[in-house]
Design a protein around this motif. Structure first.
Motif, PDB file in Angstrom:
ATOM      1  N   THR A  73      -3.694  -6.339  18.189  1.00 13.46           N
ATOM      2  CA  THR A  73      -4.612  -5.550  19.059  1.00 13.46           C
ATOM      3  C   THR A  73      -3.687  -4.530  19.757  1.00 13.46           C
ATOM      4  O   THR A  73      -3.951  -3.306  19.874  1.00 13.46           O
ATOM      5  CB  THR A  73      -5.343  -6.359  20.152  1.00 13.46           C
ATOM      6  OG1 THR A  73      -6.336  -7.342  19.273  1.00 13.46           O
ATOM      7  CG2 THR A  73      -6.116  -5.602  20.956  1.00 13.46           C
ATOM      8  N   GLN A  74      -2.313  -5.135  20.229  1.00 11.49           N
ATOM      9  CA  GLN A  74      -1.609  -4.265  20.921  1.00 11.49           C
ATOM     10  C   GLN A  74      -0.949  -2.980  20.291  1.00 11.49           C
ATOM     11  O   GLN A  74      -0.961  -1.877  20.482  1.00 11.49           O
ATOM     12  CB  GLN A  74      -0.297  -4.896  21.470  1.00 11.49           C
ATOM     13  CG  GLN A  74       0.804  -4.202  22.239  1.00 11.49           C
ATOM     14  CD  GLN A  74       1.868  -5.043  22.842  1.00 11.49           C
ATOM     15  OE1 GLN A  74       1.643  -5.820  23.611  1.00 11.49           O
ATOM     16  NE2 GLN A  74       2.909  -5.229  21.797  1.00 11.49           N
ATOM     17  N   ILE A  75      -0.816  -3.260  18.928  1.00 15.81           N
ATOM     18  CA  ILE A  75      -0.243  -2.245  18.061  1.00 15.81           C
ATOM     19  C   ILE A  75      -1.464  -1.455  17.663  1.00 15.81           C
ATOM     20  O   ILE A  75      -1.413  -0.062  17.642  1.00 15.81           O
ATOM     21  CB  ILE A  75       0.095  -2.801  16.451  1.00 15.81           C
ATOM     22  CG1 ILE A  75       1.277  -3.561  16.940  1.00 15.81           C
ATOM     23  CG2 ILE A  75       0.397  -1.739  15.585  1.00 15.81           C
ATOM     24  CD1 ILE A  75       1.659  -4.601  15.875  1.00 15.81           C
ATOM     25  N   ARG A  76      -2.830  -1.665  17.529  1.00 13.11           N
ATOM     26  CA  ARG A  76      -3.911  -0.647  17.172  1.00 13.11           C
ATOM     27  C   ARG A  76      -4.336   0.003  18.310  1.00 13.11           C
ATOM     28  O   ARG A  76      -4.135   1.137  18.166  1.00 13.11           O
ATOM     29  CB  ARG A  76      -5.122  -1.827  16.808  1.00 13.11           C
ATOM     30  CG  ARG A  76      -4.965  -2.586  15.624  1.00 13.11           C
ATOM     31  CD  ARG A  76      -4.930  -1.598  14.331  1.00 13.11           C
ATOM     32  NE  ARG A  76      -6.061  -1.262  13.866  1.00 13.11           N
ATOM     33  CZ  ARG A  76      -6.492  -0.437  12.822  1.00 13.11           C
ATOM     34  NH1 ARG A  76      -5.463  -0.042  12.237  1.00 13.11           N
ATOM     35  NH2 ARG A  76      -7.534   0.269  12.515  1.00 13.11           N
ATOM     36  N   ILE A  77      -3.972  -0.675  19.551  1.00 12.84           N
ATOM     37  CA  ILE A  77      -4.407   0.313  20.759  1.00 12.84           C
ATOM     38  C   ILE A  77      -3.271   1.170  20.941  1.00 12.84           C
ATOM     39  O   ILE A  77      -3.435   2.579  21.363  1.00 12.84           O
ATOM     40  CB  ILE A  77      -4.263  -0.833  22.170  1.00 12.84           C
ATOM     41  CG1 ILE A  77      -5.800  -1.420  22.133  1.00 12.84           C
ATOM     42  CG2 ILE A  77      -4.279   0.158  23.262  1.00 12.84           C
ATOM     43  CD1 ILE A  77      -5.817  -2.495  23.184  1.00 12.84           C
ATOM     44  N   ALA A  78      -1.769   1.037  20.540  1.00 16.45           N
ATOM     45  CA  ALA A  78      -0.849   1.907  20.550  1.00 16.45           C
ATOM     46  C   ALA A  78      -1.013   3.076  19.756  1.00 16.45           C
ATOM     47  O   ALA A  78      -0.879   4.398  19.905  1.00 16.45           O
ATOM     48  CB  ALA A  78       0.644   1.291  20.362  1.00 16.45           C
ATOM     49  N   CYS A  95     -12.809  -5.006  19.708  1.00 15.83           N
ATOM     50  CA  CYS A  95     -12.495  -5.601  18.471  1.00 15.83           C
ATOM     51  C   CYS A  95     -11.327  -6.673  18.525  1.00 15.83           C
ATOM     52  O   CYS A  95     -11.790  -7.984  18.310  1.00 15.83           O
ATOM     53  CB  CYS A  95     -11.874  -4.777  17.173  1.00 15.83           C
ATOM     54  SG  CYS A  95     -13.174  -3.803  16.694  1.00 15.83           S
ATOM     55  N   GLY A  96     -10.341  -6.393  19.420  1.00 16.26           N
ATOM     56  CA  GLY A  96      -9.618  -7.517  19.789  1.00 16.26           C
ATOM     57  C   GLY A  96     -10.123  -8.567  20.557  1.00 16.26           C
ATOM     58  O   GLY A  96      -9.726  -9.709  20.451  1.00 16.26           O
ATOM     59  N   LEU A  97     -11.014  -8.341  21.715  1.00 14.25           N
ATOM     60  CA  LEU A  97     -11.517  -8.950  22.632  1.00 14.25           C
ATOM     61  C   LEU A  97     -12.423 -10.139  21.961  1.00 14.25           C
ATOM     62  O   LEU A  97     -12.491 -11.373  22.270  1.00 14.25           O
ATOM     63  CB  LEU A  97     -12.260  -8.287  23.549  1.00 14.25           C
ATOM     64  CG  LEU A  97     -12.894  -9.236  24.517  1.00 14.25           C
ATOM     65  CD1 LEU A  97     -11.921 -10.128  25.370  1.00 14.25           C
ATOM     66  CD2 LEU A  97     -13.781  -8.461  25.664  1.00 14.25           C
ATOM     67  N   ARG A 241     -11.969  -4.077   9.776  1.00 14.57           N
ATOM     68  CA  ARG A 241     -10.687  -3.460   9.557  1.00 14.57           C
ATOM     69  C   ARG A 241      -9.661  -3.995  10.479  1.00 14.57           C
ATOM     70  O   ARG A 241      -8.505  -3.979  10.208  1.00 14.57           O
ATOM     71  CB  ARG A 241     -10.659  -1.871   9.693  1.00 14.57           C
ATOM     72  CG  ARG A 241     -11.593  -1.295   8.494  1.00 14.57           C
ATOM     73  CD  ARG A 241     -11.739   0.303   8.841  1.00 14.57           C
ATOM     74  NE  ARG A 241     -12.243   0.894   7.560  1.00 14.57           N
ATOM     75  CZ  ARG A 241     -11.811   1.361   6.642  1.00 14.57           C
ATOM     76  NH1 ARG A 241     -10.655   1.519   6.575  1.00 14.57           N
ATOM     77  NH2 ARG A 241     -12.297   2.109   5.488  1.00 14.57           N
ATOM     78  N   HIS A 242     -10.040  -4.146  11.780  1.00 11.42           N
ATOM     79  CA  HIS A 242      -9.122  -4.793  12.626  1.00 11.42           C
ATOM     80  C   HIS A 242      -8.761  -6.355  12.325  1.00 11.42           C
ATOM     81  O   HIS A 242      -7.357  -6.602  12.290  1.00 11.42           O
ATOM     82  CB  HIS A 242     -10.028  -4.803  14.139  1.00 11.42           C
ATOM     83  CG  HIS A 242      -9.084  -5.230  15.279  1.00 11.42           C
ATOM     84  ND1 HIS A 242      -8.556  -4.112  16.061  1.00 11.42           N
ATOM     85  CD2 HIS A 242      -8.270  -6.431  15.630  1.00 11.42           C
ATOM     86  CE1 HIS A 242      -7.722  -5.002  17.039  1.00 11.42           C
ATOM     87  NE2 HIS A 242      -7.511  -6.171  16.559  1.00 11.42           N
TER      88      HIS A 242
END
Length: 455
Positions: A73-78, A95-97, A241-242
């Motif tokens: 999730t950190q990478i997707r947010i970055a 999505c991560g949550l 996708r996530h």
């Protein structure tokens, strides 16, 4: 002219350090919580320590899965932050949550159904089993809180605000120490809960950490979390996708966890002194290497942001060269730390037998070299993940564990009966095994043209 523009557009080593040091200190404090809990419980005796260790093994697996998905999730947010899109930022977070909460609930259900029987099977006495079950049942609150907390931390880290999760631990650690001490020993009129008191301290401190980050998220990024719409025009499509992106990262963690446990069982076949030496040195390898891994993690976050901005290949090359120079400096400091630990081992562990101390000295040549290939591999792995190449990274890690380290450990210990120095050298052999796969992938340059937001 192009080189000058690239230098201006890409983050400096100072920018990376500003992002890395809170990540490193946060990781140190996270490891420290476990050490502190064990220290506070130790006056209760070996049974209490055994109970906490047994329950902690199960809780650690649940927490590790959440950490793995949160890393994705950190990478997707970055990536979304680099593209400056509030809708994509919001989508990545929720999505991560959703995945974190879902995985934590599955873990809780599994513990409720099978946890008691599993603990009873491995506990040496009924008293240890009773205390472990009590600790684990309370610690499940920590798992739920951290499902949210790690996702919030991923949001701040991905946006480059790594100080916020670090500050949350500055709140959590003192709360954990104070409350655990009071509840373990029944101080100031509170009930004496023993091992369960340590679990309640962890739960309350985790809740305080989540509350602080939730407040900061509301204050600083309210517009992001309330943005209208979803990426891909549909939450469930974005979630799928996530999940595809995150699953190899979680798979890497699970494979490494199982591989580590298998190697530990094989190490137990060595002599008592050799096994004791391995037990002492491996936590140092993990803890002292924290800042090198924090530098790699900061590199991955920044790479994801730059790819989200669709920065040109020349600028990305400039950035990665800077990151690599930094990782060699970090590796040198880690290597120096290992040297100091071994030189001081006779003082740190003054009660060790001579055979165990001699075994620690046998580790020194490997420890001096290990941080350099390990740090360089970490830079490659984090950069490839930032570009969405998570399946390839998982395959390299799985191959390193199951085609190299685990079978060679079995060969060295069980069949060849080699000394502990040769067995420990396999941590370096594993990094050298992964080195060509990671670096050839990076040098091919395909990661620089990755369309991360559309992936």
């Amino acid at each position: 002219m192009q080189k000058t523009t690239a230098l201006k557009e890409t983050p400096t080593s100072g920018d990376l350090f500003a992002m890395a040091w809170p990540l490193g200190l946060k990781a140190m404090m996270l490891h420290g919580i476990v050490v502190i809990d064990a220290f506070l419980v130790s006056p209760l005796g070996e049974n209490a320590l055994a109970a906490m260790g047994l329950a902690g093994a199960i809780a650690g697996l649940l927490m590790g899965v959440i950490f793995a998905f949160s890393n994705a999730t950190q990478i997707r947010i970055a990536q979304a932050f680099g593209a400056a899109g509030p809708v994509t930022l919001k989508t990545s977070f929720y999505c991560g949550l959703f995945i974190n909460v879902g995985m934590s609930l599955l873990g809780l259900i599994a513990v409720i159904i099978w946890g008691d029987d599993l603990i009873a099977r491995f506990a040496h006495t009924d008293l240890i089993a009773e205390q472990a079950i009590s600790y684990l049942n309370i610690f499940l609150f920590v798992v739920l809180f951290e499902a949210v907390g790690q996702c919030l931390a991923s949001h701040f880290n991905g946006c480059g605000k790594t100080k916020v999760p670090f500050l949350s631990y500055l709140i959590a650690v003192p709360v954990n120490i104070a409350l655990s001490y009071v509840l373990i020993h029944g101080m100031y009129g509170f009930p004496e809960l023993g091992v369960a008191g340590a679990a309640w301290g962890s739960a309350v401190s985790s809740l305080a950490r989540v509350a602080y980050m939730a407040y900061r998220a509301y204050r600083d990024d309210y517009d992001v979390f309330t943005a209208s719409g979803w990426s891909r025009d549909n939450f469930w499509t974005a979630l799928r996708r996530h999940w595809v992106f995150a699953l190899p990262i979680a798979g890497t963690f699970i494979s490494m966890t199982i591989g580590t446990q298998v190697c530990t069982l094989i190490y137990a076949k060595m002599s008592v002194n050799e096994f004791a030496a391995m037990t002492l040195i491996l936590p140092w390898v993990q803890t002292a290497g924290t800042f090198g891994m924090a530098w790699a993690q900061a590199t991955g976050i920044t790479a994801a942001q730059l790819l989200g901005r669709q920065l040109d290949a020349a600028s990305l090359d400039v950035f990665l060269r800077r990151a690599w120079r930094g990782t060699f400096v970090a590796a040198g400091l880690v290597s120096l730390t290992y040297l100091i630990v071994i030189l001081c081992s006779g003082w740190i562990y003054s009660d060790l037998q001579a055979e165990t101390t001699a075994a620690l000295w046998m580790f020194l040549p490997v420890l001096l070299v290990l941080p350099f290939p390990k740090g360089s591999n970490a830079i490659c792995g984090q950069t490839l993940r930032a570009a969405g190449d998570t399946l390839y990274v998982m395959n390299v890690f799985v191959a390193g564990q199951w085609a190299c380290k685990v079978p060679l450990t079995l060969l060295f210990v069980v069949y060849l009966d080699l000394s502990v120095g040769w067995v420990f050298s396999l941590v370096l052999v594993e990094e050298l095994f992964k080195f060509p796969s990671f670096h050839l992938r990076i040098f091919k340059g395909g990661w620089k043209s990755a369309q991360v937001i559309d992936s």
